[in-house]
Write a protein that holds these residues in place. Structure first.
Motif, PDB file in Angstrom:
ATOM      1  N   ALA A 158      12.106  -0.087   1.494  1.00 10.18           N
ATOM      2  CA  ALA A 158      13.293   0.708   1.176  1.00 10.18           C
ATOM      3  C   ALA A 158      13.572   0.745  -0.326  1.00 10.18           C
ATOM      4  N   ASP A 159      13.278  -0.350  -1.033  1.00 12.10           N
ATOM      5  CA  ASP A 159      13.584  -0.449  -2.453  1.00 12.10           C
ATOM      6  C   ASP A 159      12.384  -1.063  -3.177  1.00 12.10           C
ATOM      7  N   ALA A 160      11.582  -0.220  -3.794  1.00 15.92           N
ATOM      8  CA  ALA A 160      10.360  -0.690  -4.459  1.00 15.92           C
ATOM      9  C   ALA A 160      10.668  -1.713  -5.546  1.00 15.92           C
ATOM     10  N   GLY A 161      11.862  -1.687  -6.101  1.00 15.87           N
ATOM     11  CA  GLY A 161      12.248  -2.645  -7.128  1.00 15.87           C
ATOM     12  C   GLY A 161      12.243  -4.079  -6.624  1.00 15.87           C
ATOM     13  N   GLU A 162      12.427  -4.265  -5.312  1.00 16.74           N
ATOM     14  CA  GLU A 162      12.419  -5.625  -4.760  1.00 16.74           C
ATOM     15  C   GLU A 162      11.040  -6.276  -4.886  1.00 16.74           C
ATOM     16  N   ILE A 163       9.993  -5.472  -4.921  1.00 15.78           N
ATOM     17  CA  ILE A 163       8.632  -6.004  -5.069  1.00 15.78           C
ATOM     18  C   ILE A 163       8.527  -6.789  -6.378  1.00 15.78           C
ATOM     19  N   VAL A 213      15.547  -2.653  11.325  1.00 14.43           N
ATOM     20  CA  VAL A 213      15.859  -2.539   9.899  1.00 14.43           C
ATOM     21  C   VAL A 213      16.166  -3.940   9.376  1.00 14.43           C
ATOM     22  N   LEU A 214      15.445  -4.330   8.340  1.00 14.65           N
ATOM     23  CA  LEU A 214      15.586  -5.662   7.761  1.00 14.65           C
ATOM     24  C   LEU A 214      16.069  -5.562   6.323  1.00 14.65           C
ATOM     25  N   LYS A 215      16.871  -6.519   5.937  1.00 15.58           N
ATOM     26  CA  LYS A 215      17.225  -6.679   4.533  1.00 15.58           C
ATOM     27  C   LYS A 215      16.371  -7.821   3.991  1.00 15.58           C
ATOM     28  N   LYS A 216      16.073  -7.772   2.706  1.00 15.16           N
ATOM     29  CA  LYS A 216      15.296  -8.834   2.074  1.00 15.16           C
ATOM     30  C   LYS A 216      15.926 -10.181   2.429  1.00 15.16           C
ATOM     31  N   GLU A 253       0.872  -1.175   0.000  1.00 16.42           N
ATOM     32  CA  GLU A 253       0.000   0.000   0.000  1.00 16.42           C
ATOM     33  C   GLU A 253       0.907   1.222   0.000  1.00 16.42           C
ATOM     34  N   GLY A 254       1.177   1.763  -1.182  1.00 21.68           N
ATOM     35  CA  GLY A 254       2.108   2.886  -1.287  1.00 21.68           C
ATOM     36  C   GLY A 254       3.508   2.425  -0.948  1.00 21.68           C
ATOM     37  N   SER A 255       4.137   3.056   0.049  1.00 21.62           N
ATOM     38  CA  SER A 255       5.506   2.678   0.435  1.00 21.62           C
ATOM     39  C   SER A 255       5.516   1.745   1.646  1.00 21.62           C
ATOM     40  N   THR A 256       4.332   1.247   2.039  1.00 22.73           N
ATOM     41  CA  THR A 256       4.227   0.343   3.186  1.00 22.73           C
ATOM     42  C   THR A 256       3.857  -1.050   2.708  1.00 22.73           C
ATOM     43  N   GLY A 257       4.464  -2.037   3.344  1.00 18.63           N
ATOM     44  CA  GLY A 257       4.114  -3.425   3.084  1.00 18.63           C
ATOM     45  C   GLY A 257       3.566  -4.061   4.348  1.00 18.63           C
ATOM     46  N   ILE A 258       2.487  -4.821   4.209  1.00 21.41           N
ATOM     47  CA  ILE A 258       1.902  -5.563   5.325  1.00 21.41           C
ATOM     48  C   ILE A 258       2.283  -7.022   5.099  1.00 21.41           C
ATOM     49  N   ILE A 291       9.977 -16.528   9.822  1.00 18.88           N
ATOM     50  CA  ILE A 291       9.315 -15.694   8.823  1.00 18.88           C
ATOM     51  C   ILE A 291      10.376 -14.721   8.327  1.00 18.88           C
ATOM     52  N   TYR A 292      10.566 -14.659   7.019  1.00 17.33           N
ATOM     53  CA  TYR A 292      11.618 -13.837   6.433  1.00 17.33           C
ATOM     54  C   TYR A 292      11.039 -12.571   5.812  1.00 17.33           C
ATOM     55  N   ALA A 293      11.834 -11.519   5.846  1.00 18.50           N
ATOM     56  CA  ALA A 293      11.406 -10.246   5.248  1.00 18.50           C
ATOM     57  C   ALA A 293      11.351 -10.405   3.728  1.00 18.50           C
ATOM     58  N   PRO A 294      10.195 -10.151   3.126  1.00 14.38           N
ATOM     59  CA  PRO A 294      10.101 -10.277   1.664  1.00 14.38           C
ATOM     60  C   PRO A 294      10.801  -9.143   0.930  1.00 14.38           C
ATOM     61  N   VAL A 295      10.999  -8.011   1.611  1.00 11.70           N
ATOM     62  CA  VAL A 295      11.712  -6.861   1.044  1.00 11.70           C
ATOM     63  C   VAL A 295      12.529  -6.208   2.154  1.00 11.70           C
ATOM     64  N   SER A 296      13.427  -5.323   1.768  1.00 13.78           N
ATOM     65  CA  SER A 296      14.206  -4.550   2.734  1.00 13.78           C
ATOM     66  C   SER A 296      13.395  -3.367   3.223  1.00 13.78           C
ATOM     67  N   GLY A 297      13.627  -2.987   4.483  1.00 14.67           N
ATOM     68  CA  GLY A 297      12.931  -1.829   5.017  1.00 14.67           C
ATOM     69  C   GLY A 297      12.964  -1.802   6.532  1.00 14.67           C
TER      70      GLY A 297
END
Length: 121
Positions: free
Chosen positions: A102-107, A45-48, A15-20, A64-70
């Motif tokens: 942190a990096d929308a490209g990771e999506i 702070v998590l890295k993908k 949702e915008g720059s936030t991930g749930i 549970i692993y972070a799907p993206v960095s942020g």
């Protein structure tokens, strides 16, 4: 709002720059009854790919692993008192944490619903 998936059965609703972030319905079915959820610290702070949380079920514990960095901006406190929400509403009320992406490209590197569905056949 876009939902993407990891091969490790996490989802992220963007949702915008936030991930749930949480685990998929398929993942909770495989784990069985969830009895405990260890959530990440606010501001972490998590890295993908980093371990972000842990779920424990009657069968096993699972990272549970972070799907993206942020940065973790919110955690689902309801899970502390009612971890079974992950079972009853994995992709709704059973979400685990929110992350500022942190990096929308990771999506774009994650699976869409069709790609994820192929994994769980």
């Amino acid at each position: 709002m876009t939902t993407k998936f990891t091969p490790d059965h996490e989802y992220i609703r963007v949702e915008g720059s936030t991930g749930i972030v949480g685990i998929t319905h398929y993942a909770q079915e495989q784990l069985g009854d969830i009895v405990f959820v260890e959530l990440p610290a606010l501001g972490k702070v998590l890295k993908k790919g980093d371990e972000a949380a842990v779920v424990e079920s009657v069968k096993a514990a699972s990272e549970i692993y972070a799907p993206v960095s942020g940065t973790v901006t919110e955690v689902n406190e309801a899970l502390n008192g009612e971890p079974g929400l992950v079972n009853s509403a994995a992709e709704a009320g059973g979400w685990m944490f929110k992350i500022t992406i942190a990096d929308a490209g990771e999506i774009d590197t994650l699976l869409d619903a069709d790609g994820y569905a192929e994994l769980t056949l």
